[in-house]
Structures are given as structure tokens and as C-alpha cells.
Enzyme design. Structure first.
Site, short mmCIF file in Angstrom:
data_model
loop_
_atom_site.label_atom_id
_atom_site.label_comp_id
_atom_site.label_asym_id
_atom_site.label_seq_id
_atom_site.Cartn_x
_atom_site.Cartn_y
_atom_site.Cartn_z
N GLU A 136 0.84 -1.20 0.00
CA GLU A 136 0.00 0.00 0.00
C GLU A 136 0.88 1.26 0.00
OE1 GLU A 136 -3.42 1.93 2.98
OE2 GLU A 136 -2.17 0.23 3.62
N LYS B 272 -9.16 2.90 -1.95
CA LYS B 272 -9.46 2.22 -0.70
C LYS B 272 -10.88 2.54 -0.25
CE LYS B 272 -7.12 1.46 3.77
NZ LYS B 272 -5.88 1.78 4.53
N TYR C 62 -8.66 5.45 13.80
CA TYR C 62 -8.69 5.10 15.21
C TYR C 62 -7.28 4.70 15.63
CZ TYR C 62 -8.91 0.41 13.15
OH TYR C 62 -8.65 -0.71 12.41
N CYS D 186 -5.55 -2.78 2.42
CA CYS D 186 -5.34 -2.92 3.86
C CYS D 186 -6.62 -3.07 4.67
CB CYS D 186 -4.50 -1.75 4.37
SG CYS D 186 -3.72 -2.08 5.98
N GLY E 162 -14.56 -61.72 9.72
CA GLY E 162 -13.57 -62.61 9.14
C GLY E 162 -12.21 -61.97 9.19
N SER F 69 -8.90 -56.43 7.31
CA SER F 69 -9.53 -57.10 8.44
C SER F 69 -8.81 -56.79 9.74
CB SER F 69 -9.59 -58.61 8.20
OG SER F 69 -8.29 -59.18 8.14
N ASN G 157 -14.31 -66.57 -6.76
CA ASN G 157 -15.48 -66.04 -6.08
C ASN G 157 -16.24 -67.10 -5.28
OD1 ASN G 157 -14.90 -63.52 -6.98
ND2 ASN G 157 -16.50 -63.44 -8.53
N HIS H 291 -23.34 -56.38 7.32
CA HIS H 291 -24.38 -55.62 8.01
C HIS H 291 -23.95 -54.17 8.23
CE1 HIS H 291 -25.97 -59.64 9.66
NE2 HIS H 291 -26.91 -59.15 8.87
#
Length: 700
Positions: free
Chosen positions: A67, A136, A142, A192, A382, A389, A472, A517
Site C-alpha cells: 500500500e 481504498k 482510530y 489494507c 472374518g 480385516s 469367487n 451388516h
């Protein structure tokens, strides 16, 4: 030129070499902090141009300065002196002229007299042109700040154009600078204090499409302020899903009443990408490679972002868009940004325990809640002696501990088949003993042989026909036993399959390891499972006996163990003969591909580019600390391309039907879940042609 945003820069990017970061949606930016002198615009212009030249030579398309960097922030009432105003004008003229030969867009700070007022401005300059000036909006008045004494705010602008360096240019806080040759690069300037107010201008700019938010700042330093700035910039980048560039005034500003640290920050979507040295007495150029496509992907998926745009559409429609042709280098530009090899695994040891504990708590919470909802107090699982597992068994044990139930309520079964190795069978038994669960063994070979005989499969008569049916039948027999055991013991079947296997379709559908499940690993990728087990060993919370077997499991080849091999079955240490990774690819690489496809939906060519950057050199970048040096692998681009094609074919085209019927499981990470209820919905009959064609066309 004022234009509307669109899908720009795609063709330009594709003309760039594969090795250019700009081809793949990255952009290099820089935050510059030059030394300065108070009220000496000529000196300050010289320092600005030196850093601009460095940035241009480094492939940077946008360079941001502090700035009031040309005049200094601390000139106070000197700002109203004509001599300083004339000197600032000459300095701007010099920079504009010099920019004709600079391949970087400049955002500089300077006081501008216009319309009978003085404005604190950010000015965008490129190739001999002033593209626009942004005054700006919010002037602090302050504590140590008295800006209203010298300046007017953006709301006091009377004309939306101003003359700078002999050029009539757009003027106001409503400017967006849209790259015509780099898709997704839209930047906005604020000054800023603008970034410190509750509703900063950058927020509205982001809603209007800005992805690169720039803050030209002075900002004196007091104790604790640097941390606050860092937090503020990071928070803005996260909230606005954008990059946020911040440059503060440094060495040379007046210390009559204040001090300056020259903090330079580049943040992106909540992450701090780069930060300069504070209190430096030398010029600084802090660069970072922004990921524009990640920002676009996150904004695209966050429907609430679009809703917020709609709610402010009247204000957003008033923003002016200025087209800019960025100086994108035509040759190769190597990406400097670190790309984590393991996007699901933290490389920072400080985050390790937090991440692993969080995953563990999510899994345990999910299972304990499900047990409470069903009234069941037992689980059936299992145990194969493999990674998945093992982690599921640990979660089951910790769930029983949390619920105050005995670990014997975990009914664990190891079920050897035709290709089970002594190593994995022994590890399964050792682990069950070490964790104190109810341990049993059921040999599935007799029942699997009977099914093969019923099917009139040659393997039932000893013929070595090891096809999908042969594999499978074994997987189905195991799952069938587990469900009937659950019926017998009023228990839930605990699923063990992981995210990586679901992505690749590496599971047996229906009556197989696909079904349970309730599952606890379904959104945990294989690489993270390995890390979680290694973390359990590192913490030692499961005991010495468990640590010994967990270490053995981590060192075991990942295998479904469904096809017999020539491996010595009498050798307790022999690895399984069948390798999963030989068929579906290295999990560490496929998990990388999965993350970027699932999380962001990137082009395959971009995923390949990122993978090469992450994996082509084992010595580059950080490794998670629990990954052994001998497991530090690397992959060249042809290997990456091969396995990415395999991943795309499996993920997009052949495996979705398995994911569409998944049992319940908790979503664990932001990297995604493949549950049709949790995170991913896709047709089972899609084809992968578009993905595979893009990969073949754009990856050498």
C-alpha cells in the site's frame, strides 16, 4: 476493455508444453516487499522495478506491492504537498513505461489526486498500460491511524474513470481483472483495512468470480499482529474459496511512532502457501503457484456458494470486468508447489496423531452407534491376516471397550481357502489372541469344493482352472458363513473392505466381501489403513504381542489369496503368491488418482501431471514419517499413465454397480466416500471413453 466472464484460456493452455504448470491450471504469483524511502517516489519506483524484473524472469504473471509503496505510507501531511504529488506522477509514468518490457502484471500502491480529492489506490499496470485503479474503501481513523485526514474513500468517487499516466482508465472499488488466456484467473484489489471489515470488498468480488484476492497493505506491526494477519488472510481464502495475496510495508517506512515488519503472505483455500521473512532489511519476492482448478472445483460443488451469489446478484452485476492478457510463459515452467504423495495421509508428524485418532474415533463412533440402534452386543468378523480385516478388528475391539462389553463379544473367524498362506493364517491367529477376542477357524475348502462340484467346475476334480468362478466361490463361502454365524449368535457382520478396493471394483459382489451388516473401512483408502496400523504400532496401545504381529502384517504382500501359487506353503514367512497390486496397480498410486478424481473431478492429464510431480523423484518432498525408507517408491510418467488408464476404466466403467448397493458405513474423510447415500452417485452403465481419450491425447 470491459468484458463478461466466460470459459477462457482453454485453447491457449492446451498449446503449452506438458511440462508447464500453466497448462494444468496453475499460476505463479508474487508478493513483493521492496525497501523504501519516505516521500521518495523516484527511489521507490527504482526498487519496485527491480523486483518486478525478478518476478518477470521467474514466470510470475502477477506481482503485488505494498500500500502506498511509491510514496511511503508514513508521509502524513506531506501527501497534500504538490511536490510529492508531482513526484508520484513521474514515478508512475516511469513504471508504466518500463512495464512495456516486463512479462508480469503489476499491482502497485500510490496516492492519486482526482476529482478534487486524494485517494489511496491500488493501480494495475501491464505492458505500458494502466488497466485500472482501485481506491481504498474503508479508511481507518482510530488508534494510530488518521487516514481520513488525508484521503477520501471509494464511496466518494464522482466519476468511474480517472486519468493516470496520460491514460483514461476505469476507477473504483468495483473492478475485476479477468485473464483472457488463463482460465479461472480473475483478480481483485482491496487496500489494507478493506480486508479487516466484517464484509470486505473481496468477499463480494469472490462471489462475482474473483479467484485471486489481492490486499495491498501497509499495516504497522505490534505484538501479536503478525499471527492475526496470518489467520485473517487464511480465513478469507477459506471462506471465499480463493487465493489471498497480502503485502505489507517494510524496511524504510518511518519509525517516528510506528514499526513495520514487511509481512508477505500467500494463502489458498485456508492453506498458507508461502510467507516471507519479517523485519528483513533487503528486498523480498515471495512466490507461490496457485491451483486455480482446485478453487474452481470446490466452488462448483459447493451449492451454497452459488446460493450466496444469487442473494447478492444485484450488487454483483454492477461490478466491472476488465480483460487482461496475462504474460503466460510459452515454454516449460516447473511446478514448485509440493504435491503430497499421500493425499489421505499426513506427512507432518505433528498432525499424525490428531488425524489417526480422528479416523479411529469416527469408525468407533459409527460401529458403537449401530450396535446400540440394533440392540446387538456382538459382531462377527472374518480375519485374514491382511490389512483391512486387521484394522476392522482393532475398531471392533475398541468399540467393545468403549461400550463396556467384553472383547470376547468380537467373534473372529479365520477361514483358510485353497491359497491361504501359512504366514497370513498364523498372523490371523496371533492377532486374535493378542487382542483377546473369541477366535475360531473354519476351513472353507470342503464347502468350496462341494460348490465347485455342484457347478461342474473342473477345479473340483483337481484341474488347475483358476478363473473368476474359482476365486469367487471362496469369497462367497466366507461371507455366507459369516452371515449364518451372525444369525446364530445374534450379531452383526462387520465389513472389512476399503475405499481403494471399492474404487477399483476389487471385491466380490453380493455374497462376497462386498456385503456386510455394517462396514467401518468403506471410506478409508488402503494407504491410510496401512498408516493407521503403523500408528497403532507406534503408539503401542495394543501391547507388545499385538505390535509384533501388526508389524508382520504391514510387511505382507497385499493379496486376496484365492489362487494357489508355487510358493512354499510350509514356510511360515513366505509371502502370498497372488498380488493384488500386480492386477489393479500400486495402491499408493491408485489412491492418489482416486483422491483427485473423486475430490475434484480433474482431467486425467492433470492427474497424471500431479502424480508425476509427486512420485517421479523419491528424494523430492516429504514422506509420512511411519513409511519405511525401503518403501519410498517412485514412478515415471509412462507407468503413471498405464495405471491411471487402468484406474479410469475400473472406476468409471466397470465397478459402479458394486458401489450402488453398498452396506452402511461412516464417511471418514473429505477425500470422499463411495456410498450412494454418503457422497457419490453415478450410473452403473457409464463408459470411460471420454476420460481415456483425454488421457491418451494430452499425456505424452
Amino acid at each position: 476493455m470491459i468484458t463478461s466472464p466466460g470459459r477462457k484460456g482453454v485453447g491457449v493452455a492446451q498449446e503449452l508444453p506438458f511440462d508447464s504448470l500453466y497448462r494444468h491450471g496453475f499460476a505463479r504469483v508474487a508478493v513483493a516487499v521492496p525497501p523504501m524511502r519516505v516521500a521518495d517516489p523516484d527511489y521507490n519506483a527504482e526498487q519496485t522495478l527491480r523486483l518486478a524484473e525478478r518476478a518477470a524472469g521467474d514466470g510470475v504473471v502477477l506481482t503485488v506491492f505494498p500500500e502506498l509503496g511509491l510514496s511511503s505510507y508514513t508521509a502524513d501531511d506531506l501527501f497534500h504537498q504538490d511536490a510529492l504529488d508531482d513526484a508520484v506522477g513521474r514515478a508512475i509514468d516511469r513504471i508504466v513505461a518500463a512495464s512495456a518490457d516486463l512479462d508480469t502484471v503489476l499491482a502497485i500502491g500510490a496516492p492519486i489526486r482526482a476529482q478534487g480529492r486524494l485517494f489511496n489506490c491500488g493501480i494495475v499496470i501491464h505492458r505500458g498500460r494502466v488497466l485500472g485503479a482501485v481506491p481504498k474503501s474503508y479508511l481507518p481513523n482510530y488508534r494510530e491511524f488518521y487516514e481520513k485526514r488525508q484521503y477520501a474513500a471509494a464511496r466518494e468517487v464522482l466519476d468511474d474513470h480517472v486519468t493516470i499516466a496520460g491514460q483514461r482508465v476505469p476507477f473504483g472499488a468495483d473492478l475485476l481483472f479477468v485473464a483472457s488466456n488463463l482460465e479461472g484467473f480473475v483478480f481483485h484489489l482491496e487496500i489494507c483495512e478493506d480486508g479487516w471489515v466484517p464484509l470486505p470488498p473481496s468477499g463480494f468480488a469472490a462471489l462475482a468470480g474473483a479467484t485471486v484476492l489481492v490486499n495491498l497493505s501497509a499495516s504497522n506491526i505490534v505484538v501479536g499482529k503478525a499471527d492475526y494477519r496470518r489467520q485473517l488472510c487464511s480465513a478469507h481464502s477459506a471462506q471465499f474459496i480463493a487465493a489471498y495475496l497480502y503485502s505489507a510495508a517494510g524496511h524504510g517506512e518511518s519509525t517516528t511512532d510506528l514499526a513495520w515488519d514487511g509481512q508477505a503472505l500467500v494463502c489458498e483455500n485456508g492453506d498458507l502457501l508461502a510467507e516471507g521473512e519479517r523485519f528483513a532489511d533487503h528486498p523480498q519476492l515471495v512466490t507461490a503457484d496457485l491451483d486455480l482448478r482446485r478453487l474452481a472445483a470446490d466452488r462448483l460443488r459447493m451449492t451454497s456458494f452459488a446460493d450466496n451469489v444469487h442473494d447478492h446478484r444485484e450488487r454483483l452485476s454492477c461490478l466491472r470486468r476488465i480483460e487482461v492478457d496475462l504474460p503466460v510463459p510459452s515454454g516449460a515452467v516447473e511446478l514448485r508447489r509440493e504435491i503430497a504423495r499421500f493425499p489421505y495421509v499426513p506427512a507432518n508428524p505433528a498432525k499424525r496423531n490428531e488425524r489417526c485418532a480422528e479416523v479411529h474415533h469416527i469408525q468407533v463412533e459409527g460401529l458403537s452407534t449401530r450396535l446400540g440402534a440394533t440392540g446387538a452386543q456382538r459382531v462377527v468378523i472374518g480375519v485374514s491376516g491382511g490389512l483391512d480385516s486387521t484394522l476392522a478388528l482393532i475398531v471392533a475391539v475398541k468399540t467393545m471397550d468403549r461400550l463396556g462389553l467384553p472383547r470376547e463379544n468380537v467373534l473372529a473367524y479365520t477361514m483358510p481357502g485353497f491359497a491361504t498362506s501359512k504366514r497370513t493364517l498364523n498372523d490371523a491367529h496371533r492377532l486374535m489372541r493378542a487382542l483377546g477376542v473369541s477366535a475360531r477357524e473354519i476351513d472353507i475348502r470342503p464347502s468350496a469344493t462341494q460348490m465347485l462340484r455342484d457347478l461342474e467346475h473342473p477345479a473340483a476334480e483337481g484341474v488347475p482352472q483358476y478363473d473368476v468362478t474359482y476365486e469367487n466361490v471362496q469369497a462367497g463361502e466366507r461371507t455366507s458363513h459369516l452371515f449364518r454365524l451372525a444369525n446364530q449368535h445374534n450379531a452383526l457382520v462387520l465389513g472389512t473392505g476399503d475405499l481403494s478396493e471399492l474404487a477399483l471394483g476389487w471385491c466380490t459382489f453380493g455374497v462376497g466381501d462386498h456385503m456386510a451388516h455394517y462396514s467401518v473401512n468403506a471410506s478409508v483408502p488402503k494407504t491410510l489403513i496401512k498408516y493407521l496400523i503403523a500408528w497403532a504400532v507406534d503408539t503401542g496401545e495394543l501391547g507388545e504381542a499385538a505390535n509384533e504381529v501388526l508389524t508382520s502384517i504391514l510387511e505382507t504382500e497385499i493379496s486376496p489369496e484365492l489362487v494357489p501359487s508355487d510358493a512354499d506353503s510350509d514356510d511360515d514367512s513366505a509371502q502370498p503368491g497372488q498380488s493384488s497390486e500386480a492386477t489393479v496397480g500400486p495402491y499408493e498410486l491408485q489412491d492418489f488418482h482416486l483422491y483427485y478424481l473423486l475430490r475434484f473431478g480433474y482431467l486425467p492429464s492433470r492427474i497424471a501431471y500431479l502424480a508425476r510431480h509427486a512420485w517421479s523423484d523419491r528424494t523430492r518432498g516429504r514422506w509420512p514419517d511411519l513409511i519405511r525408507p525401503e518403501d519410498h517408491h517412485e514412478y515415471d510418467l509412462p507407468t503413471i499413465k498405464h495405471w491411471l488408464a487402468e484406474f479410469l476404466r475400473r472406476f468409471v466403467q466397470t465397478s459402479q454397480f458394486k458401489r450402488s448397493t453398498l452396506p452402511n458405513a461412516p464417511k471418514v474423510g473429505s477425500g470422499g466416500s463411495l456410498s450412494p447415500r454418503g457422497d457419490w452417485r453415478a450410473p452403473s452403465d457409464a463408459v470411460a471413453t471420454a476420460w481415456l481419450d483425454e488421457l491418451q491425447r494430452n499425456v505424452p
